[in-house]
Scaffold this motif. Sequence first.
Motif, PDB file in Angstrom:
ATOM      1  N   THR A 115      -2.003 -13.562  77.315  1.00 48.78           N
ATOM      2  CA  THR A 115      -0.785 -12.842  77.676  1.00 48.78           C
ATOM      3  C   THR A 115       0.109 -12.706  76.448  1.00 48.78           C
ATOM      4  O   THR A 115       0.388 -13.677  75.756  1.00 48.78           O
ATOM      5  CB  THR A 115      -0.034 -13.575  78.800  1.00 48.78           C
ATOM      6  OG1 THR A 115      -0.881 -13.648  79.943  1.00 48.78           O
ATOM      7  CG2 THR A 115       1.242 -12.834  79.159  1.00 48.78           C
ATOM      8  N   ARG A 116       0.498 -11.477  76.202  1.00 45.35           N
ATOM      9  CA  ARG A 116       1.326 -11.164  75.021  1.00 45.35           C
ATOM     10  C   ARG A 116       2.800 -11.325  75.378  1.00 45.35           C
ATOM     11  O   ARG A 116       3.324 -10.604  76.233  1.00 45.35           O
ATOM     12  CB  ARG A 116       1.037  -9.723  74.578  1.00 45.35           C
ATOM     13  CG  ARG A 116       1.717  -9.260  73.307  1.00 45.35           C
ATOM     14  CD  ARG A 116       1.472  -7.778  73.063  1.00 45.35           C
ATOM     15  NE  ARG A 116       1.990  -6.950  74.156  1.00 45.35           N
ATOM     16  CZ  ARG A 116       1.255  -6.457  75.137  1.00 45.35           C
ATOM     17  NH1 ARG A 116      -0.040  -6.629  75.173  1.00 45.35           N
ATOM     18  NH2 ARG A 116       1.823  -5.762  76.113  1.00 45.35           N
ATOM     19  N   HIS A 117       3.475 -12.261  74.718  1.00 46.23           N
ATOM     20  CA  HIS A 117       4.887 -12.541  75.027  1.00 46.23           C
ATOM     21  C   HIS A 117       5.853 -11.969  74.007  1.00 46.23           C
ATOM     22  O   HIS A 117       7.060 -11.972  74.223  1.00 46.23           O
ATOM     23  CB  HIS A 117       5.112 -14.053  75.127  1.00 46.23           C
ATOM     24  CG  HIS A 117       4.648 -14.638  76.417  1.00 46.23           C
ATOM     25  ND1 HIS A 117       5.508 -15.007  77.422  1.00 46.23           N
ATOM     26  CD2 HIS A 117       3.403 -14.886  76.890  1.00 46.23           C
ATOM     27  CE1 HIS A 117       4.822 -15.485  78.449  1.00 46.23           C
ATOM     28  NE2 HIS A 117       3.537 -15.417  78.159  1.00 46.23           N
ATOM     29  N   ALA A 173      -3.079   2.872  70.216  1.00 48.18           N
ATOM     30  CA  ALA A 173      -2.039   3.795  70.685  1.00 48.18           C
ATOM     31  C   ALA A 173      -1.139   3.159  71.738  1.00 48.18           C
ATOM     32  O   ALA A 173       0.074   3.384  71.750  1.00 48.18           O
ATOM     33  CB  ALA A 173      -2.686   5.064  71.242  1.00 48.18           C
ATOM     34  N   ASN A 174      -1.751   2.353  72.617  1.00 54.08           N
ATOM     35  CA  ASN A 174      -0.921   1.806  73.699  1.00 54.08           C
ATOM     36  C   ASN A 174      -0.158   0.536  73.281  1.00 54.08           C
ATOM     37  O   ASN A 174       0.503  -0.073  74.101  1.00 54.08           O
ATOM     38  CB  ASN A 174      -1.754   1.570  74.962  1.00 54.08           C
ATOM     39  CG  ASN A 174      -2.898   0.597  74.741  1.00 54.08           C
ATOM     40  OD1 ASN A 174      -3.011  -0.012  73.690  1.00 54.08           O
ATOM     41  ND2 ASN A 174      -3.734   0.451  75.769  1.00 54.08           N
ATOM     42  N   LEU A 175      -0.248   0.186  72.027  1.00 51.28           N
ATOM     43  CA  LEU A 175       0.577  -0.924  71.511  1.00 51.28           C
ATOM     44  C   LEU A 175       1.244  -0.508  70.206  1.00 51.28           C
ATOM     45  O   LEU A 175       1.290  -1.261  69.230  1.00 51.28           O
ATOM     46  CB  LEU A 175      -0.271  -2.180  71.296  1.00 51.28           C
ATOM     47  CG  LEU A 175      -0.716  -2.950  72.542  1.00 51.28           C
ATOM     48  CD1 LEU A 175      -1.622  -4.119  72.165  1.00 51.28           C
ATOM     49  CD2 LEU A 175       0.487  -3.452  73.347  1.00 51.28           C
ATOM     50  N   SER A 176       1.719   0.712  70.175  1.00 54.07           N
ATOM     51  CA  SER A 176       2.342   1.195  68.941  1.00 54.07           C
ATOM     52  C   SER A 176       3.777   1.659  69.155  1.00 54.07           C
ATOM     53  O   SER A 176       4.444   2.049  68.190  1.00 54.07           O
ATOM     54  CB  SER A 176       1.511   2.326  68.343  1.00 54.07           C
ATOM     55  OG  SER A 176       1.473   3.410  69.230  1.00 54.07           O
ATOM     56  N   ASN A 179       8.878  -1.321  73.748  1.00 53.70           N
ATOM     57  CA  ASN A 179       9.072  -1.529  75.184  1.00 53.70           C
ATOM     58  C   ASN A 179       7.799  -1.500  76.018  1.00 53.70           C
ATOM     59  O   ASN A 179       7.805  -1.044  77.152  1.00 53.70           O
ATOM     60  CB  ASN A 179      10.087  -0.513  75.742  1.00 53.70           C
ATOM     61  CG  ASN A 179      11.433  -0.645  75.057  1.00 53.70           C
ATOM     62  OD1 ASN A 179      11.924  -1.760  74.844  1.00 53.70           O
ATOM     63  ND2 ASN A 179      12.015   0.482  74.688  1.00 53.70           N
ATOM     64  N   VAL A 180       6.729  -2.010  75.452  1.00 49.83           N
ATOM     65  CA  VAL A 180       5.541  -2.263  76.264  1.00 49.83           C
ATOM     66  C   VAL A 180       5.738  -3.640  76.882  1.00 49.83           C
ATOM     67  O   VAL A 180       6.003  -4.610  76.178  1.00 49.83           O
ATOM     68  CB  VAL A 180       4.256  -2.257  75.403  1.00 49.83           C
ATOM     69  CG1 VAL A 180       3.034  -2.536  76.273  1.00 49.83           C
ATOM     70  CG2 VAL A 180       4.114  -0.936  74.673  1.00 49.83           C
ATOM     71  N   GLY A 181       5.648  -3.698  78.173  1.00 53.96           N
ATOM     72  CA  GLY A 181       5.909  -4.953  78.867  1.00 53.96           C
ATOM     73  C   GLY A 181       4.864  -6.018  78.574  1.00 53.96           C
ATOM     74  O   GLY A 181       3.817  -5.754  77.969  1.00 53.96           O
ATOM     75  N   VAL A 182       5.194  -7.218  79.022  1.00 51.36           N
ATOM     76  CA  VAL A 182       4.260  -8.338  78.886  1.00 51.36           C
ATOM     77  C   VAL A 182       2.967  -8.004  79.618  1.00 51.36           C
ATOM     78  O   VAL A 182       2.993  -7.530  80.760  1.00 51.36           O
ATOM     79  CB  VAL A 182       4.886  -9.618  79.481  1.00 51.36           C
ATOM     80  CG1 VAL A 182       3.871 -10.745  79.575  1.00 51.36           C
ATOM     81  CG2 VAL A 182       6.091 -10.043  78.645  1.00 51.36           C
ATOM     82  N   SER A 183       1.849  -8.215  78.952  1.00 49.06           N
ATOM     83  CA  SER A 183       0.562  -7.974  79.594  1.00 49.06           C
ATOM     84  C   SER A 183      -0.515  -8.741  78.833  1.00 49.06           C
ATOM     85  O   SER A 183      -0.248  -9.310  77.773  1.00 49.06           O
ATOM     86  CB  SER A 183       0.227  -6.471  79.632  1.00 49.06           C
ATOM     87  OG  SER A 183       0.057  -5.964  78.316  1.00 49.06           O
ATOM     88  N   VAL A 184      -1.690  -8.703  79.379  1.00 51.51           N
ATOM     89  CA  VAL A 184      -2.803  -9.373  78.713  1.00 51.51           C
ATOM     90  C   VAL A 184      -3.377  -8.457  77.635  1.00 51.51           C
ATOM     91  O   VAL A 184      -3.554  -7.262  77.863  1.00 51.51           O
ATOM     92  CB  VAL A 184      -3.900  -9.743  79.725  1.00 51.51           C
ATOM     93  CG1 VAL A 184      -5.146 -10.286  79.012  1.00 51.51           C
ATOM     94  CG2 VAL A 184      -3.365 -10.781  80.710  1.00 51.51           C
TER      95      VAL A 184
HETATM   96  C1  LIG Z   1      -4.723  -0.553  75.830  1.00 48.44           C
HETATM   97  O1  LIG Z   1      -5.948   0.144  75.956  1.00 48.44           O
HETATM   98  C2  LIG Z   1      -7.080  -0.699  76.043  1.00 48.44           C
HETATM   99  C3  LIG Z   1      -8.297   0.173  76.091  1.00 48.44           C
HETATM  100  O2  LIG Z   1      -8.307   1.047  74.994  1.00 48.44           O
HETATM  101  C4  LIG Z   1      -6.996  -1.571  77.261  1.00 48.44           C
HETATM  102  O3  LIG Z   1      -8.097  -2.435  77.307  1.00 48.44           O
HETATM  103  C5  LIG Z   1      -5.724  -2.374  77.226  1.00 48.44           C
HETATM  104  O4  LIG Z   1      -5.591  -3.082  78.436  1.00 48.44           O
HETATM  105  C6  LIG Z   1      -4.522  -1.471  77.026  1.00 48.44           C
HETATM  106  N1  LIG Z   1      -3.351  -2.312  76.821  1.00 48.44           N
HETATM  107  C7  LIG Z   1      -2.187  -2.058  77.375  1.00 48.44           C
HETATM  108  C8  LIG Z   1      -1.070  -2.988  77.034  1.00 48.44           C
HETATM  109  O5  LIG Z   1      -2.007  -1.099  78.110  1.00 48.44           O
END
Ligand SMILES: *[C@@H]1O[C@H](CO)[C@@H](O)[C@H](O)[C@H]1NC(C)=O
Length: 276
Positions: A115-117, A173-176, A179-184
Amino acid sequence: MFLLSTTLALYYLGSLVNAQSSNENAISIAAIEAHFTGAGLVPSLLSSFDPSALITVTFPGVGAISPGQSLTKDRGTDPRNLLVPANSSVTLQGNYTLVMADADVVGADESVGQTRHWLVNGVTLTGSSPLNVSTTGGVAVTEYAGPAPPAGSGAHRYVILLLPQPSSFSPPANLSQPNVGVSVFHLTDYISTSHLGVPVAGMYFDVEQGTATATPSPTSPVVSSTLKPAASGSSSASSSASSSKSSSSNAAIRSGHSVLAIPVAVFSLLASYICL
Ligand SMILES: *[C@@H]1O[C@H](CO)[C@@H](O)[C@H](O)[C@H]1NC(C)=O
Ligand SMILES: *[C@@H]1O[C@H](CO)[C@@H](O)[C@H](O)[C@H]1NC(C)=O
Ligand SMILES: *[C@@H]1O[C@H](CO)[C@@H](O)[C@H](O)[C@H]1NC(C)=O
Ligand SMILES: CC(=O)N[C@H]1CO[C@H](CO)[C@@H](O)[C@@H]1O
């Protein structure tokens, strides 16, 4: 907004010109390496950990934490003045990425991700000796979110790393964006695919809620196996300009290391068992 005032401090391995300070830092570097191994973070989370600097993480009401210190959930909030100083024998320039990930309990399967904090790109080092690692002007992809391990799930290890961010840095791209919430996410996949460097410094602390229902995994017999590689790593980080100074310094590092790092590593192991 507290993140804007968050700072980090790193103590760098001194040059041989300042042998005493150099030895102390070398011992401290070896100790943090021993802690990471003793806590099972190496090799299960990171295949190796060979920092060139020390990072001090300070929490309000707690102060600067020691590696693996157990904090209550309410104390694990608002880290600031995470310290630093540096020594010019280690080049500290450019951008860094600061990350905090929940490595779960000792023995957890890290292949499932963490989990990314906290994730800030474009962190910079300002001031001098100590240097402040400033998140101001960086991209706070994930704003700091304090630990919140599920009750009964054991003592989670929250790992904070500072990694060099080269010009070739290319985050997914989805971590660039902010305000990306906490997730794995998968920490080491993120590091490699983004082209981040190896961690220059790291720290970790434990947070547990409720009573653990699982039996803890034993930590590995790291003490003796950790010390020699750590000592040689420390000596290789020192200047090779003076072979005679280098020899005496290395001897001092080894003796000091064996005196300090073994109890430190043993304490870490005991602390792990007590916590779990
Ligand atoms: C970002 O995308 C990858 C797949 O390319 C996915 O596995 C991952 O869960 C995504 N992360 C977030 C924070 O959306
Ligand atoms: C650091 O990041 C900033 C903003 O992204 C960029 O303009 C700068 O060139 C980077 N510096 C280095 C040394 O990569
Ligand atoms: C580092 O930051 C803290 C808090 O922002 C500040 O009090 C301190 O003076 C700074 N130190 C340096 C060396 O810039
Ligand atoms: C930035 C910094 O503190 N540099 C110091 C590193 O250590 C050498 C030797 O002690 C000093 O001369 C530098 O000033």
